[in-house]
Design an enzyme around this catalytic site. Structure first.
Site, mmCIF file in Angstrom:
data_model
loop_
_atom_site.group_PDB
_atom_site.id
_atom_site.type_symbol
_atom_site.label_atom_id
_atom_site.label_comp_id
_atom_site.label_asym_id
_atom_site.label_seq_id
_atom_site.Cartn_x
_atom_site.Cartn_y
_atom_site.Cartn_z
ATOM 1 N N HIS A 80 0.838 -1.199 0.000
ATOM 2 C CA HIS A 80 0.000 0.000 0.000
ATOM 3 C C HIS A 80 0.875 1.252 0.000
ATOM 4 O O HIS A 80 1.848 1.337 0.753
ATOM 5 C CB HIS A 80 -0.880 -0.017 1.251
ATOM 6 C CG HIS A 80 -2.054 0.913 1.165
ATOM 7 N ND1 HIS A 80 -1.932 2.280 1.216
ATOM 8 C CD2 HIS A 80 -3.378 0.663 1.025
ATOM 9 C CE1 HIS A 80 -3.138 2.830 1.114
ATOM 10 N NE2 HIS A 80 -4.031 1.870 0.996
ATOM 11 N N HIS A 166 10.420 13.898 8.632
ATOM 12 C CA HIS A 166 10.982 13.276 9.829
ATOM 13 C C HIS A 166 11.796 12.068 9.361
ATOM 14 O O HIS A 166 11.327 11.319 8.493
ATOM 15 C CB HIS A 166 9.844 12.840 10.743
ATOM 16 C CG HIS A 166 10.270 12.267 12.050
ATOM 17 N ND1 HIS A 166 10.839 11.022 12.173
ATOM 18 C CD2 HIS A 166 10.228 12.773 13.308
ATOM 19 C CE1 HIS A 166 11.109 10.779 13.453
ATOM 20 N NE2 HIS A 166 10.743 11.837 14.161
ATOM 21 N N PRO A 167 13.006 11.849 9.883
ATOM 22 C CA PRO A 167 13.876 10.803 9.321
ATOM 23 C C PRO A 167 13.227 9.412 9.285
ATOM 24 O O PRO A 167 13.328 8.709 8.272
ATOM 25 C CB PRO A 167 15.080 10.794 10.268
ATOM 26 C CG PRO A 167 14.977 12.013 11.119
ATOM 27 C CD PRO A 167 13.612 12.582 10.989
ATOM 28 N N GLY A 170 8.551 10.132 8.437
ATOM 29 C CA GLY A 170 8.056 10.748 7.208
ATOM 30 C C GLY A 170 7.208 11.987 7.459
ATOM 31 O O GLY A 170 7.616 12.905 8.165
#
Lengths: 298, 298
Positions: A80, A166-167, A170
């Site tokens: 997905h 954000h590492p 996401g």
């Protein structure tokens, strides 16, 4: 006031992690967890809960806390599309609350998520600040792997939070929308072309009703075909109109409707509207439903 | 557990007395007064309230206390037949409760009424102990004025309480029944004979559906006619079947159905059944209704 919230989280393979997320929601006062389900091939889970604005806000933040800690998109694989640990958070007005209040809540929760977890937030659907960023698919195109590059291009600064992903978590898409009804009509034929033609006739993208997404699929074990739909606004595109149109289109091919089905939840107003239509009811209002009266009685 | 109770009281002309009765019900914990209305020409009031078994029992006793004190049938005149100060008390199963439990409640409340107020009690409908005393009309025939003589005849000893009427409060009929739906279908004609013929075709007493009472009446101001009905068991004789039959019978006379209307309250299950029928829904269950899920959610 009842607001429904249906967050999608990018974790569907580790039951203990999903259970901890469910527990975090259950622990929030003023919120009821109605359902949650995980799909291993999608590697994704969907939670459904409801409560007042303050309650659903606390529950969303509790869910983010778990997901940001436990989900790392750099290692995430699944069928997905996704771009965030908590990927999508829709707020849905159910009772005693307007769409405008759900939009306001999306903005408030989006700000809190950005502040507390340093996750960039994009607003979508009714909460969208920008027509090019209304559809989830458009926002998510490129997924987590393409997100840093996408956010660096013009028009893709987030609505709230840092200008880069954000590492590990996401970015999140947060917004407000009407309740979605998953509705299928089964046809008494094995001719897939008929289901596909009817789906094309009925869906918005190819000229049909504005709030219908549809595709024709084969139910191979039963030897029949199905027009599989999402109704995204049952007030403006009601179930009965969709049903009658599919039935009429099927007649054109000499095909009968075998049955229809609602998958998952449906607001009672959507069913009542069908009863009103077919029974040619006049002057009906929701206060006449005994159960509504019981909840709001004087 | 939700039980509905719809007592009919023989007082519809003195608003302050009716208001005191409503207040007595409202003051009971665990009960919600949903509606009350009075008819001066009938000299009668109908209260609708709901709650659990203990709550509705307390509310019925509170209502009897007021009515026995304030209503004297020796001086009561009105168009509606009656034999008691509190004339009829039906308990109606709504949610999380069986008909058998409502029957047991009718017996318990009947015993308490007889003990506390010395009012004889006849059980009726599902709570009836005797097929000749199932219908309210049969029990009430002769009214208050004929009650002493009637109770002295064979087969008319009450189920509970004294063998003779209470001097001012008469006797009470207490029982259990399904929710009653007042349902009218308006025809696009002024031909009263058509409405009367259709009413005769559809009602139980002249060979129609088992749980339908019907009559044909003229809506003179609108110049149309109406098939006016009570549906006494919507599970066994559902609204949609009645509507379709009336529509078909009207066609026979070249008459169209203009509209239908539900007067007062209707259980959501009765409307959902119509949606299921017309949309040919398969596998639907009430847990899929969002509002039900909200109340019972895990």
């Amino acid at each position: 006031m009842v607001i429904e919230c249906v967050p999608n989280v990018s974790e569907g393979r580790r039951p203990e992690i999903v259970a901890a997320m469910a527990d975090a929601i259950r622990a929030v006062d003023g919120v009821r967890l109605l359902d949650h389900s995980s799909d291993a091939s999608h590697n994704r889970s969907v939670f459904t809960f409801a409560g007042d604005a303050a309650g659903v806000e606390r529950a969303v933040l509790a869910l983010f806390e778990r997901a940001v800690a436990d989900v790392d998109l750099r290692a995430h694989r699944g069928e997905h599309p996704r771009m965030g640990a908590v990927d999508v958070v829709p707020f849905v007005p159910i009772e005693g609350v307007t769409m405008a209040e759900c939009v306001a809540l999306a903005r408030k929760v989006g700000t809190a998520v950005a502040d507390r977890f340093h996750v960039p937030v994009f607003l979508y659907e009714e909460a969208s600040s920008n027509p090019a960023r209304k559809n989830l698919e458009d926002i998510r195109r490129g997924e987590f792997e393409g997100l840093a590059a996408k956010m660096a291009t013009d028009g893709w600064a987030p609505d709230f939070g840092p200008a880069a992903p954000h590492p590990s978590a996401g970015a999140a898409v947060i917004g407000a929308r009407m309740p979605l009804i998953a509705y299928n009509i089964n046809l008494d034929t094995n001719r897939l072309d008929v289901a596909k033609k009817i789906a094309a006739a009925i869906r918005h993208s190819s000229g049909g009703y504005r709030f219908v997404k549809a595709m024709g699929i084969a139910l191979e074990q039963r030897g029949i075909v199905q027009v599989s739909m999402n109704l995204t606004n049952y007030e403006k595109t009601p179930i009965f109109r969709v049903f009658e149109t599919v039935k009429r289109e099927a007649e054109r091919y000499g095909v009968a409707v075998l049955e229809s089905e609602i998958v998952g939840l449906v607001p009672s107003a959507a069913l009542n509207a069908a009863a009103e239509f077919y029974l040619q009811m006049t002057g009906f209002n929701a206060d006449q439903v005994l159960e509504n009266k019981l909840r709001t009685g004087k």
